[in-house]
Motif scaffolding. Structure first.
Motif, PDB file in Angstrom:
ATOM      1  N   TYR A 177     -44.956  57.058  91.063  1.00 36.24           N
ATOM      2  CA  TYR A 177     -44.417  55.859  90.437  1.00 36.24           C
ATOM      3  C   TYR A 177     -43.079  55.455  91.049  1.00 36.24           C
ATOM      4  CZ  TYR A 177     -42.198  59.637  87.794  1.00 36.24           C
ATOM      5  OH  TYR A 177     -41.541  60.797  87.450  1.00 36.24           O
ATOM      6  N   SER A 178     -42.786  55.935  92.240  1.00 31.71           N
ATOM      7  CA  SER A 178     -41.551  55.557  92.917  1.00 31.71           C
ATOM      8  C   SER A 178     -41.763  55.543  94.412  1.00 31.71           C
ATOM      9  CB  SER A 178     -40.416  56.527  92.560  1.00 31.71           C
ATOM     10  OG  SER A 178     -40.698  57.821  93.071  1.00 31.71           O
ATOM     11  N   LYS A 179     -40.886  54.851  95.102  1.00 29.09           N
ATOM     12  CA  LYS A 179     -40.892  54.835  96.557  1.00 29.09           C
ATOM     13  C   LYS A 179     -39.463  54.709  97.037  1.00 29.09           C
ATOM     14  CE  LYS A 179     -42.455  50.063  96.081  1.00 29.09           C
ATOM     15  NZ  LYS A 179     -43.620  49.179  96.298  1.00 29.09           N
ATOM     16  N   VAL A 180     -39.217  55.174  98.254  1.00 33.40           N
ATOM     17  CA  VAL A 180     -37.894  55.109  98.848  1.00 33.40           C
ATOM     18  C   VAL A 180     -37.984  54.296 100.130  1.00 33.40           C
ATOM     19  CG1 VAL A 180     -35.926  56.407  99.735  1.00 33.40           C
ATOM     20  CG2 VAL A 180     -37.304  57.353  97.882  1.00 33.40           C
ATOM     21  N   LYS A 181     -37.142  53.278 100.230  1.00 27.62           N
ATOM     22  CA  LYS A 181     -37.170  52.362 101.363  1.00 27.62           C
ATOM     23  C   LYS A 181     -35.858  52.447 102.141  1.00 27.62           C
ATOM     24  CE  LYS A 181     -41.153  50.297 100.504  1.00 27.62           C
ATOM     25  NZ  LYS A 181     -42.267  50.212 101.479  1.00 27.62           N
ATOM     26  N   LEU A 182     -35.964  52.248 103.439  1.00 33.19           N
ATOM     27  CA  LEU A 182     -34.799  52.072 104.279  1.00 33.19           C
ATOM     28  C   LEU A 182     -34.465  50.588 104.300  1.00 33.19           C
ATOM     29  CD1 LEU A 182     -32.887  53.459 106.423  1.00 33.19           C
ATOM     30  CD2 LEU A 182     -34.473  52.595 108.130  1.00 33.19           C
ATOM     31  N   ALA A 183     -33.198  50.234 104.118  1.00 34.40           N
ATOM     32  CA  ALA A 183     -32.812  48.826 104.070  1.00 34.40           C
ATOM     33  C   ALA A 183     -31.538  48.597 104.864  1.00 34.40           C
ATOM     34  CB  ALA A 183     -32.623  48.368 102.621  1.00 34.40           C
ATOM     35  N   LEU A 184     -31.451  47.422 105.475  1.00 35.33           N
ATOM     36  CA  LEU A 184     -30.275  46.999 106.227  1.00 35.33           C
ATOM     37  C   LEU A 184     -29.459  46.037 105.370  1.00 35.33           C
ATOM     38  CD1 LEU A 184     -31.954  46.238 109.681  1.00 35.33           C
ATOM     39  CD2 LEU A 184     -31.076  48.416 108.830  1.00 35.33           C
ATOM     40  N   HIS A 185     -28.163  46.211 105.391  1.00 37.39           N
ATOM     41  CA  HIS A 185     -27.284  45.312 104.646  1.00 37.39           C
ATOM     42  C   HIS A 185     -26.945  44.123 105.541  1.00 37.39           C
ATOM     43  CE1 HIS A 185     -23.398  44.736 102.070  1.00 37.39           C
ATOM     44  NE2 HIS A 185     -24.345  43.862 101.785  1.00 37.39           N
ATOM     45  N   ILE A 186     -27.344  42.937 105.112  1.00 42.03           N
ATOM     46  CA  ILE A 186     -27.186  41.728 105.907  1.00 42.03           C
ATOM     47  C   ILE A 186     -25.953  40.964 105.449  1.00 42.03           C
ATOM     48  CG2 ILE A 186     -28.288  39.587 106.651  1.00 42.03           C
ATOM     49  CD1 ILE A 186     -29.655  42.139 107.608  1.00 42.03           C
ATOM     50  N   LYS A 187     -25.215  40.428 106.416  1.00 39.65           N
ATOM     51  CA  LYS A 187     -24.040  39.622 106.100  1.00 39.65           C
ATOM     52  C   LYS A 187     -24.460  38.384 105.319  1.00 39.65           C
ATOM     53  CE  LYS A 187     -20.292  37.059 108.348  1.00 39.65           C
ATOM     54  NZ  LYS A 187     -19.688  36.677 109.644  1.00 39.65           N
ATOM     55  N   GLN A 188     -23.730  38.059 104.254  1.00 39.65           N
ATOM     56  CA  GLN A 188     -24.027  36.910 103.417  1.00 39.65           C
ATOM     57  C   GLN A 188     -22.821  35.980 103.303  1.00 39.65           C
ATOM     58  OE1 GLN A 188     -25.331  39.319  99.934  1.00 39.65           O
ATOM     59  NE2 GLN A 188     -27.138  38.007  99.956  1.00 39.65           N
ATOM     60  N   ASN A 189     -23.098  34.695 103.067  1.00 42.69           N
ATOM     61  CA  ASN A 189     -22.058  33.704 102.821  1.00 42.69           C
ATOM     62  C   ASN A 189     -22.225  33.128 101.427  1.00 42.69           C
ATOM     63  OD1 ASN A 189     -21.096  34.070 105.416  1.00 42.69           O
ATOM     64  ND2 ASN A 189     -22.261  32.342 106.255  1.00 42.69           N
ATOM     65  N   ASP A 190     -21.115  32.693 100.835  1.00 35.78           N
ATOM     66  CA  ASP A 190     -21.197  32.074  99.525  1.00 35.78           C
ATOM     67  C   ASP A 190     -21.555  30.599  99.663  1.00 35.78           C
ATOM     68  OD1 ASP A 190     -18.900  30.755 100.323  1.00 35.78           O
ATOM     69  OD2 ASP A 190     -17.548  31.977  99.106  1.00 35.78           O
ATOM     70  N   GLN A 191     -21.510  29.858  98.562  1.00 37.96           N
ATOM     71  CA  GLN A 191     -21.940  28.467  98.576  1.00 37.96           C
ATOM     72  C   GLN A 191     -21.012  27.586  99.424  1.00 37.96           C
ATOM     73  OE1 GLN A 191     -21.852  26.915  94.629  1.00 37.96           O
ATOM     74  NE2 GLN A 191     -19.788  27.700  94.161  1.00 37.96           N
ATOM     75  N   VAL A 224     -26.577  50.546 106.600  1.00 37.91           N
ATOM     76  CA  VAL A 224     -27.911  51.081 106.322  1.00 37.91           C
ATOM     77  C   VAL A 224     -27.859  51.882 105.030  1.00 37.91           C
ATOM     78  CG1 VAL A 224     -29.846  52.438 107.202  1.00 37.91           C
ATOM     79  CG2 VAL A 224     -28.343  51.250 108.813  1.00 37.91           C
ATOM     80  N   VAL A 225     -28.810  51.655 104.142  1.00 29.79           N
ATOM     81  CA  VAL A 225     -28.877  52.395 102.888  1.00 29.79           C
ATOM     82  C   VAL A 225     -30.318  52.824 102.622  1.00 29.79           C
ATOM     83  CG1 VAL A 225     -26.909  51.203 101.852  1.00 29.79           C
ATOM     84  CG2 VAL A 225     -29.232  50.304 101.512  1.00 29.79           C
ATOM     85  N   ALA A 226     -30.476  53.744 101.711  1.00 28.35           N
ATOM     86  CA  ALA A 226     -31.786  54.105 101.186  1.00 28.35           C
ATOM     87  C   ALA A 226     -31.898  53.528  99.781  1.00 28.35           C
ATOM     88  CB  ALA A 226     -31.961  55.616 101.151  1.00 28.35           C
ATOM     89  N   VAL A 227     -33.051  52.994  99.446  1.00 25.62           N
ATOM     90  CA  VAL A 227     -33.256  52.385  98.132  1.00 25.62           C
ATOM     91  C   VAL A 227     -34.431  53.076  97.446  1.00 25.62           C
ATOM     92  CG1 VAL A 227     -33.651  50.270  96.833  1.00 25.62           C
ATOM     93  CG2 VAL A 227     -32.446  50.173  99.027  1.00 25.62           C
ATOM     94  N   LYS A 228     -34.172  53.702  96.328  1.00 23.78           N
ATOM     95  CA  LYS A 228     -35.235  54.313  95.527  1.00 23.78           C
ATOM     96  C   LYS A 228     -35.667  53.301  94.472  1.00 23.78           C
ATOM     97  CE  LYS A 228     -36.427  58.422  92.818  1.00 23.78           C
ATOM     98  NZ  LYS A 228     -35.968  59.730  92.332  1.00 23.78           N
ATOM     99  N   ILE A 229     -36.956  52.998  94.445  1.00 23.48           N
ATOM    100  CA  ILE A 229     -37.492  51.991  93.534  1.00 23.48           C
ATOM    101  C   ILE A 229     -38.463  52.671  92.582  1.00 23.48           C
ATOM    102  CG2 ILE A 229     -38.691  49.778  93.361  1.00 23.48           C
ATOM    103  CD1 ILE A 229     -37.978  49.360  96.347  1.00 23.48           C
ATOM    104  N   ILE A 230     -38.205  52.559  91.291  1.00 23.90           N
ATOM    105  CA  ILE A 230     -39.041  53.179  90.272  1.00 23.90           C
ATOM    106  C   ILE A 230     -39.783  52.086  89.513  1.00 23.90           C
ATOM    107  CG2 ILE A 230     -39.067  54.585  88.178  1.00 23.90           C
ATOM    108  CD1 ILE A 230     -36.521  55.933  89.242  1.00 23.90           C
ATOM    109  N   ASP A 231     -41.080  52.232  89.414  1.00 18.21           N
ATOM    110  CA  ASP A 231     -41.912  51.269  88.691  1.00 18.21           C
ATOM    111  C   ASP A 231     -42.051  51.729  87.250  1.00 18.21           C
ATOM    112  OD1 ASP A 231     -43.851  49.559  87.695  1.00 18.21           O
ATOM    113  OD2 ASP A 231     -44.959  49.481  89.581  1.00 18.21           O
ATOM    114  N   ARG A 232     -41.409  51.029  86.331  1.00 15.38           N
ATOM    115  CA  ARG A 232     -41.401  51.447  84.937  1.00 15.38           C
ATOM    116  C   ARG A 232     -42.731  51.193  84.238  1.00 15.38           C
ATOM    117  NH1 ARG A 232     -35.376  50.711  82.567  1.00 15.38           N
ATOM    118  NH2 ARG A 232     -36.332  52.137  81.070  1.00 15.38           N
TER     119      ARG A 232
END
Length: 389
Positions: free
Chosen positions: A123-137, A149-157
């Motif tokens: 009921y969970s998965k771990v993803k590799l993710a890149l942090h992308i530069k963002q701009n405001d409005q 670079v981060v790891a993201v653990k996603i749990i399906d409730r």
């Protein structure tokens, strides 16, 4: 990373207990023929965390422009024009029902571009993710929240067990973000969106210590001393704050780019004082203290000490100290006898090393040392850091 290792011989002696996340009695004792299976080859393991992250497929900063364009296409252009568009609440609700938001879309709105799958469970998965530069409005750069670079653990409730959501998950989310130690993986942030819980975790490049031992063999005593000291120092930090990990094992020890150890996975964490007893029998059978196998109320901190003794033995010998495939009564007999097979000849370890492992593996928890006594052991004298490269 190239650490000095011993030739561990027959690594099939190393086993791994795939355990049900809420009952240590449901262990399988499956033998590992190789470390580091791909995510598609892994069996469903609800306790799987960031530990199998290998670092492969991580894009460099210079290669992100095309990825960024694709990412923008996927989640939709959030331009100033789109922000001016309005719609009624009824139409928004209708659109949401027709097109449920994917985890990629949710993470993209947090500036995270999902790349690879690091692992998955029931009921969970771990993803590799890149942090992308963002701009405001106003097209001004938004301050960066995460590392590149981060790891993201996603749990399906929707499919996670009720006892996990009511008991274990709240403890993990309450405790882990507050922990800050150089040898513990950081939880950078967490949030809930619809039916999913997202944990943004520090990404550790070189996978777990269990994979390392099977691929490379037992580490030299000098490396084992540094790693065990790092684990012990991290556990002392936890115990001083009345926190017990309760699932210390090589799979939950990650190796960073500087060859240092970081502890991860706080799914069994518990707040406890020295004399508090727990009736939750959790963790991996290979690392479980005798009192847990006997089903007796136990002090969680002393169970952590037993696990450190097992970790030390595996690192310097390349094998498990006990045969977990046996029933609990036979395994307890091995615990009581403590007739461990230490390497001989050129691979022999010092008496101080053996003495610390045996001390941590004291059968009666009342006579087992506490974390301060372990950390002050004579084996830890001398070099406790890797030389600068």
């Amino acid at each position: 990373m190239n650490l000095p290792c011993r030739n561990a011989g027959n690594l099939s002696n190393i086993t791994s207990s795939k355990h049900d996340e809420y009952s240590s009695s449901k262990t399988t004792g499956t033998r590992l023929r190789s470390f580091g299976p791909s995510s598609s080859q892994r069996s469903a393991d609800p306790s799987f965390d960031v530990a199998m992250a290998s670092g492969e497929g991580v894009s460099t900063r210079s290669g992100r422009n095309s990825e960024y364009r694709n990412w923008r296409t996927e989640v939709g252009e959030r331009s100033s024009t789109s922000r001016k568009q309005t719609s009624s609440s009824d139409s928004v609700e209708s659109a949401t029902k027709k097109s449920p938001r994917t985890y990629r879309t949710v993470l993209a709105e947090h500036g995270l571009l999902v790349r690879d799958t690091l692992g998955s469970g029931s009921y969970s998965k771990v993803k590799l993710a890149l942090h992308i530069k963002q701009n405001d409005q106003h097209n001004n750069p938004v301050e960066r929240t995460y590392p590149d670079v981060v790891a993201v653990k996603i749990i399906d409730r929707r499919i996670a067990p009720a006892d996990f959501q009511e008991k274990f998950l709240p403890r993990e989310l309450e405790t882990w973000p507050s922990i800050s130690h150089p040898n513990i993986v950081k939880m950078l942030h967490y949030f809930t969106e619809s039916h999913r819980v997202y944990m943004i975790l520090e990404y550790i490049e070189y996978g777990d210590a269990l994979r390392y031992v099977q691929n490379k063999g037992a580490v030299t005593e000098s490396v084992g001393k540094i790693w065990v000291h790092q684990v012990t120092d991290a556990v002392q930090y936890l115990h001083e704050r009345n926190i017990s990990h309760r699932d210390l094992k090589l799979e939950n020890m990650l190796i960073d780019q500087s060859s240092n150890i970081k502890i991860c996975d706080f799914g069994f964490v518990k707040q406890c004082h020295d004399n508090d007893l727990s009736k939750t029998f959790c963790g991996s059978k290979s690392y479980a203290a005798p009192e847990i196998l006997k089903g007796e109320p136990y002090p969680p901190k002393k169970a952590d000490i037993w696990a450190i003794g097992v970790i030390l033995f595996i690192l310097v010998t390349g094998r498990m100290p006990f045969d977990e495939t046996k029933g609990n009564s036979s395994l307890l007999a091995e615990h009581r006898k403590l007739d461990l097979q230490w390497p001989r000849g050129r691979r022999a370890v010092t008496g101080h090393c053996r003495a610390l492992s045996l001390s941590c593996l004291t059968f009666l928890w009342a006579k087992r040392p506490n974390i301060n006594q372990v950390l002050s052991h004579s084996w830890f004298k001398g070099q406790l850091k890797f030389s600068a490269k």
